[in-house]
Design a protein around this motif. Sequence first.
Motif, PDB file in Angstrom:
ATOM      1  N   GLU A  30       0.792  -1.235   0.000  1.00  0.00           N
ATOM      2  CA  GLU A  30       0.000   0.000   0.000  1.00  0.00           C
ATOM      3  C   GLU A  30       0.819   1.278   0.000  1.00  0.00           C
ATOM      4  OE1 GLU A  30      -3.129  -0.414   2.926  1.00  0.00           O
ATOM      5  OE2 GLU A  30      -3.414  -2.489   2.270  1.00  0.00           O
ATOM      6  N   ARG A  31       2.103   1.149  -0.248  1.00  0.00           N
ATOM      7  CA  ARG A  31       2.918   2.364  -0.432  1.00  0.00           C
ATOM      8  C   ARG A  31       3.350   2.445  -1.893  1.00  0.00           C
ATOM      9  NH1 ARG A  31       7.631   1.142   3.314  1.00  0.00           N
ATOM     10  NH2 ARG A  31       8.577   3.035   2.437  1.00  0.00           N
ATOM     11  N   LEU A  32       3.627   3.644  -2.357  1.00  0.00           N
ATOM     12  CA  LEU A  32       4.088   3.815  -3.740  1.00  0.00           C
ATOM     13  C   LEU A  32       5.574   4.155  -3.769  1.00  0.00           C
ATOM     14  CD1 LEU A  32       1.150   5.863  -5.315  1.00  0.00           C
ATOM     15  CD2 LEU A  32       1.653   3.426  -5.593  1.00  0.00           C
ATOM     16  N   PHE A  33       6.260   3.603  -4.750  1.00  0.00           N
ATOM     17  CA  PHE A  33       7.688   3.883  -4.940  1.00  0.00           C
ATOM     18  C   PHE A  33       7.893   4.295  -6.388  1.00  0.00           C
ATOM     19  CE2 PHE A  33       7.221   0.840  -1.600  1.00  0.00           C
ATOM     20  CZ  PHE A  33       8.194   1.169  -0.654  1.00  0.00           C
ATOM     21  N   GLU A  34       8.537   5.423  -6.606  1.00  0.00           N
ATOM     22  CA  GLU A  34       8.772   5.874  -7.973  1.00  0.00           C
ATOM     23  C   GLU A  34      10.262   6.015  -8.220  1.00  0.00           C
ATOM     24  OE1 GLU A  34       4.749   8.563  -8.532  1.00  0.00           O
ATOM     25  OE2 GLU A  34       6.715   9.519  -8.504  1.00  0.00           O
ATOM     26  N   SER A  35      10.629   5.801  -9.455  1.00  0.00           N
ATOM     27  CA  SER A  35      12.015   6.106  -9.825  1.00  0.00           C
ATOM     28  C   SER A  35      12.109   6.157 -11.342  1.00  0.00           C
ATOM     29  CB  SER A  35      12.979   5.052  -9.297  1.00  0.00           C
ATOM     30  OG  SER A  35      13.008   3.941 -10.156  1.00  0.00           O
ATOM     31  N   SER A  36      13.232   6.660 -11.815  1.00  0.00           N
ATOM     32  CA  SER A  36      13.497   6.602 -13.244  1.00  0.00           C
ATOM     33  C   SER A  36      14.960   6.269 -13.433  1.00  0.00           C
ATOM     34  CB  SER A  36      13.142   7.923 -13.926  1.00  0.00           C
ATOM     35  OG  SER A  36      14.014   8.919 -13.443  1.00  0.00           O
ATOM     36  N   SER A  37      15.253   5.704 -14.597  1.00  0.00           N
ATOM     37  CA  SER A  37      16.640   5.353 -14.873  1.00  0.00           C
ATOM     38  C   SER A  37      16.877   5.394 -16.368  1.00  0.00           C
ATOM     39  CB  SER A  37      16.942   3.946 -14.341  1.00  0.00           C
ATOM     40  OG  SER A  37      18.254   3.544 -14.714  1.00  0.00           O
ATOM     41  N   THR A  38      18.095   5.742 -16.753  1.00  0.00           N
ATOM     42  CA  THR A  38      18.506   5.549 -18.136  1.00  0.00           C
ATOM     43  C   THR A  38      19.128   4.159 -18.230  1.00  0.00           C
ATOM     44  OG1 THR A  38      20.662   6.477 -17.693  1.00  0.00           O
ATOM     45  CG2 THR A  38      18.963   7.997 -18.489  1.00  0.00           C
ATOM     46  N   GLY A  39      19.403   3.733 -19.451  1.00  0.00           N
ATOM     47  CA  GLY A  39      20.029   2.420 -19.650  1.00  0.00           C
ATOM     48  C   GLY A  39      20.543   2.345 -21.065  1.00  0.00           C
ATOM     49  N   ILE A  40      21.130   1.227 -21.375  1.00  0.00           N
ATOM     50  CA  ILE A  40      21.751   1.052 -22.681  1.00  0.00           C
ATOM     51  C   ILE A  40      20.676   0.778 -23.747  1.00  0.00           C
ATOM     52  CG2 ILE A  40      22.164  -1.419 -22.514  1.00  0.00           C
ATOM     53  CD1 ILE A  40      25.108  -0.755 -23.345  1.00  0.00           C
ATOM     54  N   GLY A  41      19.489   0.471 -23.281  1.00  0.00           N
ATOM     55  CA  GLY A  41      18.322   0.259 -24.136  1.00  0.00           C
ATOM     56  C   GLY A  41      17.113   0.337 -23.232  1.00  0.00           C
ATOM     57  N   PRO A  42      15.901   0.274 -23.771  1.00  0.00           N
ATOM     58  CA  PRO A  42      14.706   0.441 -22.929  1.00  0.00           C
ATOM     59  C   PRO A  42      14.529  -0.696 -21.916  1.00  0.00           C
ATOM     60  CG  PRO A  42      14.090  -0.099 -25.202  1.00  0.00           C
ATOM     61  CD  PRO A  42      15.565   0.173 -25.215  1.00  0.00           C
ATOM     62  N   ALA A  74      13.790   1.666  -7.641  1.00  0.00           N
ATOM     63  CA  ALA A  74      12.558   1.957  -6.897  1.00  0.00           C
ATOM     64  C   ALA A  74      12.497   1.159  -5.598  1.00  0.00           C
ATOM     65  CB  ALA A  74      11.337   1.655  -7.768  1.00  0.00           C
ATOM     66  N   LEU A  75      13.057  -0.034  -5.612  1.00  0.00           N
ATOM     67  CA  LEU A  75      12.948  -0.905  -4.442  1.00  0.00           C
ATOM     68  C   LEU A  75      14.153  -0.814  -3.518  1.00  0.00           C
ATOM     69  CD1 LEU A  75      11.429  -4.064  -6.145  1.00  0.00           C
ATOM     70  CD2 LEU A  75      10.261  -2.389  -4.696  1.00  0.00           C
ATOM     71  N   GLU A  76      15.063   0.120  -3.811  1.00  0.00           N
ATOM     72  CA  GLU A  76      16.329   0.176  -3.068  1.00  0.00           C
ATOM     73  C   GLU A  76      16.162   0.175  -1.547  1.00  0.00           C
ATOM     74  OE1 GLU A  76      18.658   3.406  -4.590  1.00  0.00           O
ATOM     75  OE2 GLU A  76      19.667   2.105  -6.050  1.00  0.00           O
ATOM     76  N   GLY A  77      15.191   0.962  -1.054  1.00  0.00           N
ATOM     77  CA  GLY A  77      15.019   1.053   0.389  1.00  0.00           C
ATOM     78  C   GLY A  77      14.432  -0.213   0.999  1.00  0.00           C
ATOM     79  N   THR A  78      13.837  -1.071   0.168  1.00  0.00           N
ATOM     80  CA  THR A  78      13.120  -2.246   0.654  1.00  0.00           C
ATOM     81  C   THR A  78      13.957  -3.517   0.568  1.00  0.00           C
ATOM     82  OG1 THR A  78      11.167  -1.205  -0.272  1.00  0.00           O
ATOM     83  CG2 THR A  78      10.951  -3.497   0.422  1.00  0.00           C
TER      84      THR A  78
END
Lengths: 499, 499
Positions: free
Chosen positions: A404-416, A427-431
């Motif tokens: 029931e909590r939301l986690f947002e993030s964005s990242s670049t990469g070598i492809g999509p 996004a899940l780093e803290g968990t």
Amino acid sequence: MTRAYVLDTTLRDGEQTPGVSLTSDEKVEIARKLNELGVDVIEAGFPIASEGDYQAVKRIASMNLDSKVAALARTSKKDVELAVSAGVDRVHLFIATSDIHMKYKLNMTRDEVLKSISEWITYVKDRGFEVEFSAEDSTRSDRAFLIQAFKVAANSGAKMLDIADTVGCASPQLMADLVSQVKREIPGVGVSVHCHNDFGLATANTISAILAGADQFHGTINGIGERAGNVSIEEVAVALKTLYNVETGIRFEKIYETSKLVEKLTGVQVSKNKPLVGDNAFGHESGIHTHGILSNPLTYEPISPEMIGRKRWFMAGKHAGSHGIAAMLKDMGIQFDDVQLKEIVNQVKALGDKGKQVTDADLYAIASSVTGSSSKKFVNVEGMVSVTGVNVMPTTSIRLSYNERLFESSSTGIGPVDASLRAIQKALEGTMTLYLREYSIQAVTGGSDSLAQVSVKVEDEAGHVASSTFTGPDIVMASVEAMIDGINKLFLKRGNAKQ
Amino acid sequence: MTRAYVLDTTLRDGEQTPGVSLTSDEKVEIARKLNELGVDVIEAGFPIASEGDYQAVKRIASMNLDSKVAALARTSKKDVELAVSAGVDRVHLFIATSDIHMKYKLNMTRDEVLKSISEWITYVKDRGFEVEFSAEDSTRSDRAFLIQAFKVAANSGAKMLDIADTVGCASPQLMADLVSQVKREIPGVGVSVHCHNDFGLATANTISAILAGADQFHGTINGIGERAGNVSIEEVAVALKTLYNVETGIRFEKIYETSKLVEKLTGVQVSKNKPLVGDNAFGHESGIHTHGILSNPLTYEPISPEMIGRKRWFMAGKHAGSHGIAAMLKDMGIQFDDVQLKEIVNQVKALGDKGKQVTDADLYAIASSVTGSSSKKFVNVEGMVSVTGVNVMPTTSIRLSYNERLFESSSTGIGPVDASLRAIQKALEGTMTLYLREYSIQAVTGGSDSLAQVSVKVEDEAGHVASSTFTGPDIVMASVEAMIDGINKLFLKRGNAKQ
């Protein structure tokens, strides 16, 4: 015959597979593994083929391996001098002896071929190198001329005479006959065979030769090589031991890891149904087989998978039976009674009848719904956008929900795909600390709207590991779904199910 | 023995490959193709396995094919009644005869097994059906008991006795010995063999059995099946004819298309080095081989690829020689002299030494730069953006340049790759009508940043065809690059090179 010697030519004939090019570093890595595997001779390359090949042979020859190192050379000055200067233990000289090769490829008479054999074997031997001589296209050569060529080779100092089935057209009977005749007419010299797999007979031909008295065979890991490839060393070694009690120096428990390394570095994918090393060689779906295996693995396995460094596995599907499904459910930690099991099996079969592969995730979802246990996902994708293009850095933004909590993030990469999987991890780093251990796409054929099957293996900081597979037409979304499913399995294993 | 009969079990044992599930429509499509191929019997399924399998068997039995249709059944009431009610020509009954199977799987005594054989064969025969009987795990069965079981089967009315090497542990010698004994002791009944490929010997074991007098063999297309699979029908049929002059009813020229259909519908990818049907079976890169082939294909090919409905191909690479490269350049319409050819070959080898696969596009670029001919692309991507996500329709916008004009378009698709390739087709609509005939992705292993190799085959309205392959870490962009490269090759073939 109680011991057959193995000349591995993965780095030479194997590398001649169209499209395969190994760097010098990759060749060294494979040579080290072949040495661990216990092959007697490593044919490291064909120095004349390219400067890179020459350098790789030289490096491998200087590694001080237990395996001897050989280099290939035609019977010609330039080839031989390069091979000799690479510092190998053995020079493997070859020239064709079949009429068709002498006429259309070499443009040489029989006498010229014999003279060339004698001249260059003598040259190499006089410089203190061990000589192996291959008569290319032996199996289509005029028999009397072939024997004559081998006699010239032996008299010139060759220590090993190799019968090459260059286009893979020999039968086991022909190989046995050839080996017997060469052994009989040219005593005191080793006899080797080099079999190709054009008719699927390379393993049988090689074994037939060994049983007829051959001392050595050539082969490659995974059977890579030109056209249908060379004989698979792993098949010959295991069959010789298991069926005929003939030993090789191969350390069986190293077979699977060697196969995987060669697959990775050459890029030649091993088929699922490849004997011993294919994904399915110790995998079971059908109910009858799974039931048998669970009672006694020998019912449906000729050897134990552990013998070659592997494990068996089961899969749900339309052919599955209750015994196999029950074993898989127990493995997932799901409680069930007999009535529930029957319903789960029926639903699995119905899904299979629709032409669907039943993944672990499907089985888990079915079982959760039938047993009434929670099938609530732990992590869910609430929103996502992924972009790529020309002069566009591939970028993904993602919103995940978890408890029931939301986690947002964005990242670049070598492809999509890379950007999306990185965004999930962030996004899940803290968990949880999440490692993507494997990512693979099954080959796609058909059109641009074909289904792609993505598999991932993820691991958390505590060492829990989960695998997942997802199939869909959008390869980016299929990758995300597989990753999220793997993460949810990880949560299950972390014992967070009751949170 | 001049004619061996083929029972195809692609739809039964082949479908038991873990992860393979065919819909009823797909089974019908494969059955139609098997009929064209000329198999004598199609084992259409195992009706007890699932409702879908039962329905598929029933449909195939009603198709009025030239091939007979068989269904598998255990020696039990439920299995047999279902098989009989499916309306097949032949019921294939089986029960295990090895001690390990009887003890651990069946929980039956030898007498119970014999009684069961007699009871259910009689039942099926009395209803007017042809009966084939398989002794499962024959090759590990006590020999005297196996013969006893086959005698009971023959006396009960079985017309075909099948020796099943269920775990693929037989040798060619054992198979020949078993077949000879069964033929000798139970005259007047057909003998069949069913070989698995766990040690890579299925083809040799099957051939050995046929040479020893077996009348029929079981197999699958591409050798799919449980674990390492069943014997490959195509290998046995071609080897029997080519090496032993034994006929089957197989129409060789249909082999490749049948293989491709089965690969597509089952999703079990054929390895590149699979005999006869693998991508590389008639592909050549190394200089020595390419040179030989160009003089006379028989130098390095055991049979002509056209015999099984295929074509040979060449590839540039570090092992390539000047003869092969020259042939490829001529095919591309590039003019060159000897000095330029030598330089092109050197550059190709240098690229290969870096571990790179040398694509046709690479060769074209190298040759253009060496010969000073224009390497200007006809179509170029000036800008592009592609997006996908959750609740996002996969969409691509693209701007292409062609002869100093710009073409823009956008398209949605089932995923970003599909959207991008559609956008390209739309952008060029006024210039050429473009069909995407094939799209494939080579399997990817490693991480999410691994390179993916995309291949396309495009065709224009005039029937020109071009193939291209591109490797890159971004699967969307690699697909676009491959498509654009294919289109530029098409322009070359359209004779627009001088515009």
